[in-house]
Design an enzyme around this catalytic site. Sequence first.
Site, mmCIF file in Angstrom:
data_model
loop_
_atom_site.group_PDB
_atom_site.id
_atom_site.type_symbol
_atom_site.label_atom_id
_atom_site.label_comp_id
_atom_site.label_asym_id
_atom_site.label_seq_id
_atom_site.Cartn_x
_atom_site.Cartn_y
_atom_site.Cartn_z
ATOM 1 N N TYR A 100 0.855 -1.189 0.000
ATOM 2 C CA TYR A 100 0.000 0.000 0.000
ATOM 3 C C TYR A 100 0.887 1.235 0.000
ATOM 4 C CZ TYR A 100 -3.110 3.648 1.705
ATOM 5 O OH TYR A 100 -3.815 4.815 1.835
ATOM 6 N N GLU A 113 -3.634 7.445 -3.985
ATOM 7 C CA GLU A 113 -3.681 6.220 -3.178
ATOM 8 C C GLU A 113 -3.485 5.059 -4.135
ATOM 9 O OE1 GLU A 113 -7.359 5.015 -1.159
ATOM 10 O OE2 GLU A 113 -6.129 4.626 0.607
#
Length: 396
Positions: A118, A206
């Site tokens: 991530y 993101e």
Amino acid sequence: MNLHEYQGKDILASFGVGVQQGIVANNKAEAVTAAKKLTADTGTTWYVVKAQIHAGGRGKGGGVKLAKNLMELETIAEQIIGMQLITPQTPPEGKKVNKVLIAEDVYYSGDSGPEEFYVSVLLNRATGKNMIMYSVEGGMDIEKVAENTPELIFTEEIDPAHGLQSFQARNVAFNLGLRGVAFKGMVKFITALYKAYLGSDASLFEINPVLKTSDDKIIAVDAKVTLDENALFRHKEYAELRDLLEENPTEVEAREVGLNYVALDGNVGCMVNGAGLAMATMDLIKQSGGSPANFLDVGGTADATRVETAFRLILKDLKVEVILVNIFGGIVRCDRVAQGIVDAYKNMGDAIKVPIVVRLQGTNADIAKKLIDESGLNVLSATAFEEAARRVQESL
Ligand code: GDP
Ligand code: MN
């Protein structure tokens, strides 16, 4: 302004960030053409069909599927395009899928399997600095990681005076447990990603997952990109990326007439001048037990035309049961605004079926109150903030 995954990936790629290759398609035929082109470009024979909507969690909702040949691809594309996709991030009724991204399959496994990370870049409002957040626990459950094991999420804060330092990019690669080619690949990825974030005037990147492929390439498999609307004037090339189908129609309409409107869930419509007063008004409604239906800043010129436009926008939301008008007359005189409200009301005939509470404060507030009280319309006047809030509650 939010972007679709395929648009976000295009921006990343334009700054040299490695991405999973893909081509957007609007229908089944385009999907097949896209897949054939991908095979020619990358050699892949497996494809991922990915629904393009402005919401995450698509994988969980059945909006991301693997196709192992062109026939499967055709079936899956047909199934996903036009579907009403429900994910943890969509409204309960879901969102209609108008486009799919046909992407190369990048999860092939070799000696070492692919690994999902991530990575996000965003502004830390508390420190006023951009930061990179990252975790080895990438993939579809990052929200659970943040909740249950926040220690697995690392951050690098970037000093605006110095920019991203190379040791910080190396920190990321090191903390993600990478070595050799993959380590170097991640340093390059992070460096390019931060450059892209600054260069596109984004407010959020993101990337979940960032993938280490089994042959040690580092690429963005997903991209959630939000651009700063206030900087769009510097990027004429990004204006066309706006997808009005994904936005609240009333917000779109408000923007076209130059009103600052944000739709919310409550039942008290608000019309206020000035963003600060608008926020204070929403707080007051909340404090007195109500719930605002919108944020609306009508700006400095609250004349009859503008007031009428604002009323019409507010009333498009059928949840609205009462409207609170809270105007401070500093430069604009209160009696002018009051006259505007009365004129707009009369002009709208019986379009207004909900009570209106008006609080005007400032220059000529007393004359304004008299004007409202004597108008004979279903408009209640108030001078104090609290009194206005009470009248709103009584009208519900
Ligand atoms: P999201 O669910 O909206 O976050 O959409 P993502 O783009 O992150 O995709 C969801 C999931 O699909 C990923 O976490 C992967 O597990 C899977 N996925 C994405 N691309 C591929 C691919 O190329 N091959 C395979 N097998 N799975 C993929
Ligand atoms: Mn994702």
